[in-house]
Structure formats: structure tokens, C-alpha cells
Design a protein around this motif. Structure first.
Motif, PDB file in Angstrom:
ATOM      1  N   THR A 150       1.257  -4.037  16.027  1.00 16.34           N
ATOM      2  CA  THR A 150       1.305  -4.937  14.871  1.00 16.34           C
ATOM      3  C   THR A 150       0.848  -4.248  13.595  1.00 16.34           C
ATOM      4  O   THR A 150       1.478  -4.370  12.551  1.00 16.34           O
ATOM      5  CB  THR A 150       0.422  -6.177  15.128  1.00 16.34           C
ATOM      6  OG1 THR A 150       0.845  -6.820  16.329  1.00 16.34           O
ATOM      7  CG2 THR A 150       0.502  -7.149  13.964  1.00 16.34           C
ATOM      8  N   GLY A 151      -0.260  -3.517  13.685  1.00 17.49           N
ATOM      9  CA  GLY A 151      -0.874  -2.959  12.493  1.00 17.49           C
ATOM     10  C   GLY A 151      -0.063  -1.881  11.812  1.00 17.49           C
ATOM     11  O   GLY A 151      -0.094  -1.754  10.575  1.00 17.49           O
ATOM     12  N   ALA A 152       0.672  -1.087  12.581  1.00 15.50           N
ATOM     13  CA  ALA A 152       1.370   0.065  11.989  1.00 15.50           C
ATOM     14  C   ALA A 152       2.382  -0.360  10.928  1.00 15.50           C
ATOM     15  O   ALA A 152       2.476   0.270   9.870  1.00 15.50           O
ATOM     16  CB  ALA A 152       2.061   0.878  13.078  1.00 15.50           C
ATOM     17  N   LEU A 153       3.134  -1.418  11.191  1.00 12.60           N
ATOM     18  CA  LEU A 153       4.147  -1.840  10.216  1.00 12.60           C
ATOM     19  C   LEU A 153       3.505  -2.531   9.018  1.00 12.60           C
ATOM     20  O   LEU A 153       4.000  -2.406   7.885  1.00 12.60           O
ATOM     21  CB  LEU A 153       5.185  -2.754  10.876  1.00 12.60           C
ATOM     22  CG  LEU A 153       6.441  -3.010  10.045  1.00 12.60           C
ATOM     23  CD1 LEU A 153       7.170  -1.712   9.716  1.00 12.60           C
ATOM     24  CD2 LEU A 153       7.385  -3.968  10.760  1.00 12.60           C
ATOM     25  N   LEU A 154       2.407  -3.249   9.231  1.00 10.24           N
ATOM     26  CA  LEU A 154       1.696  -3.845   8.102  1.00 10.24           C
ATOM     27  C   LEU A 154       1.114  -2.748   7.204  1.00 10.24           C
ATOM     28  O   LEU A 154       1.183  -2.817   5.977  1.00 10.24           O
ATOM     29  CB  LEU A 154       0.597  -4.774   8.608  1.00 10.24           C
ATOM     30  CG  LEU A 154       1.098  -6.072   9.264  1.00 10.24           C
ATOM     31  CD1 LEU A 154      -0.031  -6.759  10.019  1.00 10.24           C
ATOM     32  CD2 LEU A 154       1.691  -7.010   8.224  1.00 10.24           C
ATOM     33  N   ARG A 155       0.530  -1.730   7.817  1.00 12.43           N
ATOM     34  CA  ARG A 155       0.011  -0.607   7.043  1.00 12.43           C
ATOM     35  C   ARG A 155       1.139   0.111   6.316  1.00 12.43           C
ATOM     36  O   ARG A 155       0.998   0.486   5.141  1.00 12.43           O
ATOM     37  CB  ARG A 155      -0.719   0.363   7.970  1.00 12.43           C
ATOM     38  CG  ARG A 155      -1.235   1.614   7.275  1.00 12.43           C
ATOM     39  CD  ARG A 155      -2.300   2.267   8.120  1.00 12.43           C
ATOM     40  NE  ARG A 155      -2.126   3.704   8.215  1.00 12.43           N
ATOM     41  CZ  ARG A 155      -3.071   4.533   8.648  1.00 12.43           C
ATOM     42  NH1 ARG A 155      -4.230   4.063   9.059  1.00 12.43           N
ATOM     43  NH2 ARG A 155      -2.850   5.817   8.719  1.00 12.43           N
ATOM     44  N   ALA A 156       2.264   0.302   6.985  1.00  8.02           N
ATOM     45  CA  ALA A 156       3.408   0.945   6.340  1.00  8.02           C
ATOM     46  C   ALA A 156       3.891   0.139   5.138  1.00  8.02           C
ATOM     47  O   ALA A 156       4.301   0.719   4.120  1.00  8.02           O
ATOM     48  CB  ALA A 156       4.547   1.127   7.342  1.00  8.02           C
ATOM     49  N   SER A 157       3.828  -1.175   5.235  1.00  3.80           N
ATOM     50  CA  SER A 157       4.264  -2.024   4.121  1.00  3.80           C
ATOM     51  C   SER A 157       3.425  -1.755   2.881  1.00  3.80           C
ATOM     52  O   SER A 157       3.952  -1.610   1.771  1.00  3.80           O
ATOM     53  CB  SER A 157       4.157  -3.501   4.519  1.00  3.80           C
ATOM     54  OG  SER A 157       4.945  -3.778   5.653  1.00  3.80           O
ATOM     55  N   VAL A 158       2.112  -1.696   3.079  1.00 10.76           N
ATOM     56  CA  VAL A 158       1.216  -1.379   1.962  1.00 10.76           C
ATOM     57  C   VAL A 158       1.497   0.031   1.447  1.00 10.76           C
ATOM     58  O   VAL A 158       1.558   0.269   0.231  1.00 10.76           O
ATOM     59  CB  VAL A 158      -0.259  -1.528   2.395  1.00 10.76           C
ATOM     60  CG1 VAL A 158      -1.199  -1.072   1.287  1.00 10.76           C
ATOM     61  CG2 VAL A 158      -0.562  -2.974   2.782  1.00 10.76           C
ATOM     62  N   ARG A 159       1.689   0.958   2.351  1.00  3.79           N
ATOM     63  CA  ARG A 159       1.925   2.348   1.944  1.00  3.79           C
ATOM     64  C   ARG A 159       3.239   2.509   1.183  1.00  3.79           C
ATOM     65  O   ARG A 159       3.325   3.303   0.240  1.00  3.79           O
ATOM     66  CB  ARG A 159       1.933   3.259   3.169  1.00  3.79           C
ATOM     67  CG  ARG A 159       0.539   3.596   3.679  1.00  3.79           C
ATOM     68  CD  ARG A 159       0.607   4.672   4.737  1.00  3.79           C
ATOM     69  NE  ARG A 159      -0.709   5.231   5.038  1.00  3.79           N
ATOM     70  CZ  ARG A 159      -0.906   6.262   5.840  1.00  3.79           C
ATOM     71  NH1 ARG A 159       0.134   6.848   6.431  1.00  3.79           N
ATOM     72  NH2 ARG A 159      -2.121   6.713   6.065  1.00  3.79           N
ATOM     73  N   LEU A 160       4.280   1.774   1.571  1.00  4.66           N
ATOM     74  CA  LEU A 160       5.555   1.894   0.862  1.00  4.66           C
ATOM     75  C   LEU A 160       5.405   1.452  -0.588  1.00  4.66           C
ATOM     76  O   LEU A 160       5.947   2.077  -1.501  1.00  4.66           O
ATOM     77  CB  LEU A 160       6.639   1.074   1.567  1.00  4.66           C
ATOM     78  CG  LEU A 160       7.064   1.554   2.964  1.00  4.66           C
ATOM     79  CD1 LEU A 160       8.155   0.661   3.519  1.00  4.66           C
ATOM     80  CD2 LEU A 160       7.520   2.995   2.955  1.00  4.66           C
TER      81      LEU A 160
END
Length: 292
Positions: A179-189
Motif C-alpha cells: 500500500t505504502g509504495a504507491l502512496l509514497r510514489a504519488s507524493v514523489r511524482l
């Protein structure tokens, strides 16, 4: 930083999604219809909102955020289609409507998930960004959705289903990937589009990591405390499938305390930015307080 208007951002990403998805009247119509069913079937749009919130907080032109916002939502949609399959979570309900393999069939659902994933990278590859930003975003999304992210986390989740022994630390690692990886990626993008410096990115990562775990902890609590009508999906499935969850390992009181600690961690991570990151802070609160 503009006033927070999540409704405007949701409408923006919905319009961009509609433009990116294939025309359902064109062949193969069944596949295209299934893709629309998966990607336009409501939802909180948490991941696109994180892209917009992070990017606008640090000065990115909102037009540069549409492609990454669409891309993360397409990856999220694909993951839900595959999660719901009989070989995975075997769920018939998603966002209050039949899951893709129920509305269409299993083979079409598999293909629709595959096509949504491919489309996400196609959208990013043709984004109106400079080449360095596009490559950085593609790499970020690939890592978040692959074996070191969502797919790896799902594999660990399958291994932990059915009563297998797992520690709290292992469960946190599982969900940091799933779950966390895509949420973190969203912030990073969003941060990549804004060109933030390394210290800022590091602090945003702390926020995003706490958000990702908080999102899952709240999900586990809702599965125990919620009902199918409110959740838009089948309640109580975690216990029925003997899945590893935070309430199962910690108990309800300790799980609620863990959620409160994660909420504090999100607030502390954003504190140095002041009102600049109000939208990110609001999304963090929404993840903790949500009812579905």
C-alpha cells in the motif's frame, strides 16, 4: 499555494482519465469497457490528490501534474482489478459495484488490469515534462508498482494469509510495499514535477511513509468495525480469510494507538513547511479519519 479545493482536483483528474482511456466503442470493446469500469468507478482519488498537493505546494505548474496524477490512478485501478480476482482476494464488490471479473469475466479482468498498467507508463512517457523529469517519474512508478513495491507486497500478503505466523515488523514491511509504495510514489511524482531539493524530498518521504502505513492500519480497523454498505466492499473478509492484520496482531486498542502515533508523525514531518503543505496535511488527516 492555492486554497485547498479537492473537488476541483478530483474533477481535473477525472477529466484527464477520461481523455487517456480508450474509446469503448472501438474494438476490442469489451476490454475497453472493462478498463472504464475499473478506472472510472468512483473512489477517493487519494493518489492523484497527493500528486497535486505535493506538486502545487512547491510551485509546480498544475498542467505538469495531470499526467502523473492519471498514471498513479491507473496503476491503483489495475491493482484493484487483480486484487479482486478469485486467485487473489476473491471479492465481488468494489466501491459498491460489481468487481470487473464479476461484471465481465476473469479473462477480461486480467487483460484490463494489464492494459491499465501499460497505459499508466504510456501516459507518463508522453507527459509535457522535460526528459529528466519523465525518466525520474517512470523509474519511481516502476519501482513502486513492481517486485519492490505493490507486487512484492501482494506476494507477502498471500504468504501471510491463512494463519501463517508473522511479526508486527513483517506486517509493516508488507504494507509499506503493498500500500505504502504507491502512496509514497504519488507524493514523489508531485515533488519531481516541482523540482524539490533533497532535504525537502527526504522530509516528504517521512510524511508519505507514515501516511502509507496509517492508510492500511485504518483499512484494517474499518474491516473490523465497518459494514459492506459503508465500505463499498465486503466487510469482515480479513478475519474470514485469516489474513494478517494489525487488529489481529495488536488488538483494537493498540491498533488505534498506532494510528494516532502515525498521525503525529505525519504532522511532525510537515511542520517545518507551515501552511505551504496544508493540502498534504489534510489528506493525511483524511486517511486517518475516513469511514470507507
Amino acid at each position: 499555494m492555492p486554497d485547498i479545493d479537492f473537488g476541483t482536483w478530483r474533477a481535473r483528474v477525472d477529466a484527464a482519465l477520461a481523455a487517456a482511456l480508450p474509446d469503448s466503442s472501438h474494438a476490442p470493446q469489451r476490454l475497453h469497457a472493462a478498463m472504464h469500469h475499473a478506472a472510472t468507478n468512483g473512489g477517493k482519488r487519494m493518489r492523484p490528490l497527493l500528486v497535486y498537493a505535493a506538486g502545487t505546494a512547491f510551485g509546480a505548474d498544475i498542467a505538469k501534474l495531470d499526467a502523473p496524477a492519471v498514471a498513479v490512478e491507473l496503476i491503483h485501478a489495475y491493482s484493484l482489478v487483480h486484487d479482486d480476482l478469485p486467485a487473489m482476494d476473491d471479492d465481488a464488490l468494489r466501491r459498491g459495484k460489481p468487481t470487473v471479473h464479476i461484471a465481465f469475466d476473469e479473462a477480461t479482468a486480467i487483460l484490463a488490469g494489464d492494459a491499465l498498467q501499460s497505459l499508466a507508463f504510456d501516459v507518463l512517457a508522453h507527459a509535457p515534462l522535460d526528459a529528466d523529469a519523465r525518466v525520474a517519474m517512470l523509474a519511481e512508478l516502476a519501482t513502486a508498482s513492481g517486485m519492490r513495491g505493490m507486487c512484492g507486497g501482494q506476494a507477502l500478503d498471500i504468504d501471510a494469509t491463512g494463519g501463517a505466523a508473522i511479526s508486527v515488523a513483517e506486517l509493516e514491511r508488507l504494507h509499506a510495499m503493498k500500500t505504502g509504495a504507491l502512496l509514497r510514489a504519488s507524493v514523489r511524482l508531485g515533488a519531481i514535477a516541482a523540482g524539490v531539493d533533497f532535504p525537502t524530498q527526504a522530509r516528504l518521504d517521512v510524511f508519505a511513509d507514515a501516511l502509507g502505513l496509517a492508510f492500511q492500519v485504518r483499512d484494517d480497523l474499518l474491516d473490523v468495525e465497518g459494514d459492506s454498505a459503508s465500505l463499498g466492499k465486503t466487510a469482515g473478509k480479513d478475519a474470514a480469510q485469516r489474513k494478517a492484520t494489525f487488529p489481529a496482531l495488536l488488538g483494537l486498542d493498540a491498533t488505534r494507538a498506532r494510528l494516532a502515533a502515525l498521525s503525529d508523525a505525519m504532522r511532525d514531518a510537515l511542520a517545518p513547511f507551515g501552511s505551504q503543505t496544508d493540502a498534504l496535511a489534510a489528506l493525511g488527516r483524511a486517511a486517518v479519519e475516513r469511514k470507507h
